[in-house]
Scaffold this motif. Sequence first.
Motif, mmCIF file in Angstrom:
data_model
loop_
_atom_site.group_PDB
_atom_site.id
_atom_site.type_symbol
_atom_site.label_atom_id
_atom_site.label_comp_id
_atom_site.label_asym_id
_atom_site.label_seq_id
_atom_site.Cartn_x
_atom_site.Cartn_y
_atom_site.Cartn_z
ATOM 1 N N ALA A 60 0.829 -1.201 0.000
ATOM 2 C CA ALA A 60 0.000 0.000 0.000
ATOM 3 C C ALA A 60 0.866 1.255 0.000
ATOM 4 O O ALA A 60 0.580 2.230 -0.710
ATOM 5 N N ALA A 61 1.937 1.229 0.780
ATOM 6 C CA ALA A 61 2.831 2.387 0.833
ATOM 7 C C ALA A 61 3.497 2.627 -0.513
ATOM 8 O O ALA A 61 3.699 3.784 -0.924
ATOM 9 N N ALA A 62 3.840 1.547 -1.238
ATOM 10 C CA ALA A 62 4.450 1.698 -2.561
ATOM 11 C C ALA A 62 3.470 2.342 -3.537
ATOM 12 O O ALA A 62 3.855 3.211 -4.335
ATOM 13 N N PHE A 63 2.207 1.930 -3.483
ATOM 14 C CA PHE A 63 1.207 2.565 -4.344
ATOM 15 C C PHE A 63 1.070 4.054 -4.005
ATOM 16 O O PHE A 63 0.974 4.904 -4.909
ATOM 17 N N ASP A 64 1.052 4.357 -2.723
ATOM 18 C CA ASP A 64 0.948 5.761 -2.311
ATOM 19 C C ASP A 64 2.120 6.576 -2.866
ATOM 20 O O ASP A 64 1.934 7.680 -3.404
ATOM 21 N N ARG A 65 3.328 6.048 -2.751
ATOM 22 C CA ARG A 65 4.508 6.763 -3.238
ATOM 23 C C ARG A 65 4.483 6.953 -4.752
ATOM 24 O O ARG A 65 5.023 7.942 -5.268
ATOM 25 N N ALA A 66 3.868 6.016 -5.459
ATOM 26 C CA ALA A 66 3.835 6.073 -6.921
ATOM 27 C C ALA A 66 2.699 6.942 -7.457
ATOM 28 O O ALA A 66 2.526 7.029 -8.675
ATOM 29 N N GLY A 67 1.933 7.567 -6.569
ATOM 30 C CA GLY A 67 0.872 8.454 -7.022
ATOM 31 C C GLY A 67 -0.464 7.781 -7.277
ATOM 32 O O GLY A 67 -1.384 8.408 -7.815
ATOM 33 N N TYR A 68 -0.586 6.506 -6.909
ATOM 34 C CA TYR A 68 -1.880 5.827 -7.004
ATOM 35 C C TYR A 68 -2.760 6.306 -5.853
ATOM 36 O O TYR A 68 -2.269 6.517 -4.743
ATOM 37 N N GLU A 69 -4.047 6.450 -6.117
ATOM 38 C CA GLU A 69 -4.979 6.930 -5.097
ATOM 39 C C GLU A 69 -6.030 5.876 -4.782
ATOM 40 O O GLU A 69 -6.509 5.179 -5.688
ATOM 41 N N VAL A 70 -6.381 5.764 -3.511
ATOM 42 C CA VAL A 70 -7.430 4.826 -3.104
ATOM 43 C C VAL A 70 -8.780 5.371 -3.554
ATOM 44 O O VAL A 70 -9.150 6.500 -3.226
ATOM 45 N N THR A 71 -9.507 4.576 -4.334
ATOM 46 C CA THR A 71 -10.827 4.994 -4.810
ATOM 47 C C THR A 71 -11.963 4.302 -4.067
ATOM 48 O O THR A 71 -13.082 4.803 -4.060
ATOM 49 N N GLU A 72 -11.684 3.162 -3.462
ATOM 50 C CA GLU A 72 -12.721 2.480 -2.693
ATOM 51 C C GLU A 72 -12.087 1.402 -1.830
ATOM 52 O O GLU A 72 -10.937 1.010 -2.017
ATOM 53 N N ILE A 73 -12.871 0.942 -0.874
ATOM 54 C CA ILE A 73 -12.536 -0.239 -0.076
ATOM 55 C C ILE A 73 -13.348 -1.393 -0.636
ATOM 56 O O ILE A 73 -14.547 -1.250 -0.902
ATOM 57 N N ARG A 74 -12.707 -2.516 -0.820
ATOM 58 C CA ARG A 74 -13.426 -3.694 -1.321
ATOM 59 C C ARG A 74 -13.423 -4.759 -0.239
ATOM 60 O O ARG A 74 -12.373 -5.265 0.158
#
Length: 312
Positions: free
Chosen positions: A289-303
């Motif tokens: 999750a931290a890697a996605f955050d650093r790469a500019g990916y944004e959380v759009t929903e919880i599944r």
Amino acid sequence: MFFRAATADPADPDRAVAYPADGPVPALTADRIREELDGNRFRPEWTWFAEDEDGEILARALWWGRADSERPIALDCLQVRAGVADPAAVAAGLLAAGHAAFGGLPVYNISLPRGWREDPETAAAVAWRQEAAYEAGLTHEIERLRYEWTPAAGTTEPTGRLVFRDGTDEEFLDAFVRLSAGSLDLHTQSELRSMDAEQVAREDVEFYLDCPGERSWWRLAHLPDGTLAGMAIPSATPYHRNVGYLGVVPEQRGRGLIDEILGEITRFHAAEGAERITATTDTVNVPMAAAFDRAGYEVTEIRLVLEEPPKA
């Protein structure tokens, strides 16, 4: 109470589309449902109703599969009409009827906004769905973050720390085996309780070969001296480009190489003109999750994923 598929009347698919989206749990729009029906990803035989003695629809369940799937893969939408005294009981009966017809228990995906537990109305709507799913045999629960990248986030430049190349099927199989050791992915952990690492790896390979992405996209990641560091499998869904699978072998973890591999996947899709790249990871997989955050990916929903319990 009567449970049936939307196959008895030619008007049934239209009735399924028109069913009111009661409650706070996000529901699919009528346009989206029609699009899925047109794409053979929703089907009348995978769309089920709970009706009262007068034929009024009290609940609707929409199961989803790929266009060429023999059986549904996941329950995408479950709703019970507002005012029903015991929505969990109605929903459980509907799921049981569908499962009996399908000859299996597809997973149930509930898409939710961030912070859903803090909203009492949403939490209550999730609770009766959980109760129904548990009653129907879907007693294993995983919570996942759905991420999304758009061009506004940009891409990173290669640093030279890793070299990416194609590999043989045997090399990718070996990489899957090695990456499973110590994995924080809950599905992988569950599979390893009932299968050995090579069996799990073979199933993973088959899964990604069956996805809309191309085998030619897959890359092994090596250190400059040729040592295997990890793997990047860009993939796709029927709707968007997708991160797919990525990881670092155990002996190279903790060095920030996951950022290099995610960056490679993102650059690959971006170079192909992707306007959106989706990804998911378990909420407990904090490093990913931290890697996605650093790469500019944004959380759009919880599944919230409800599925059969892992085999012992």
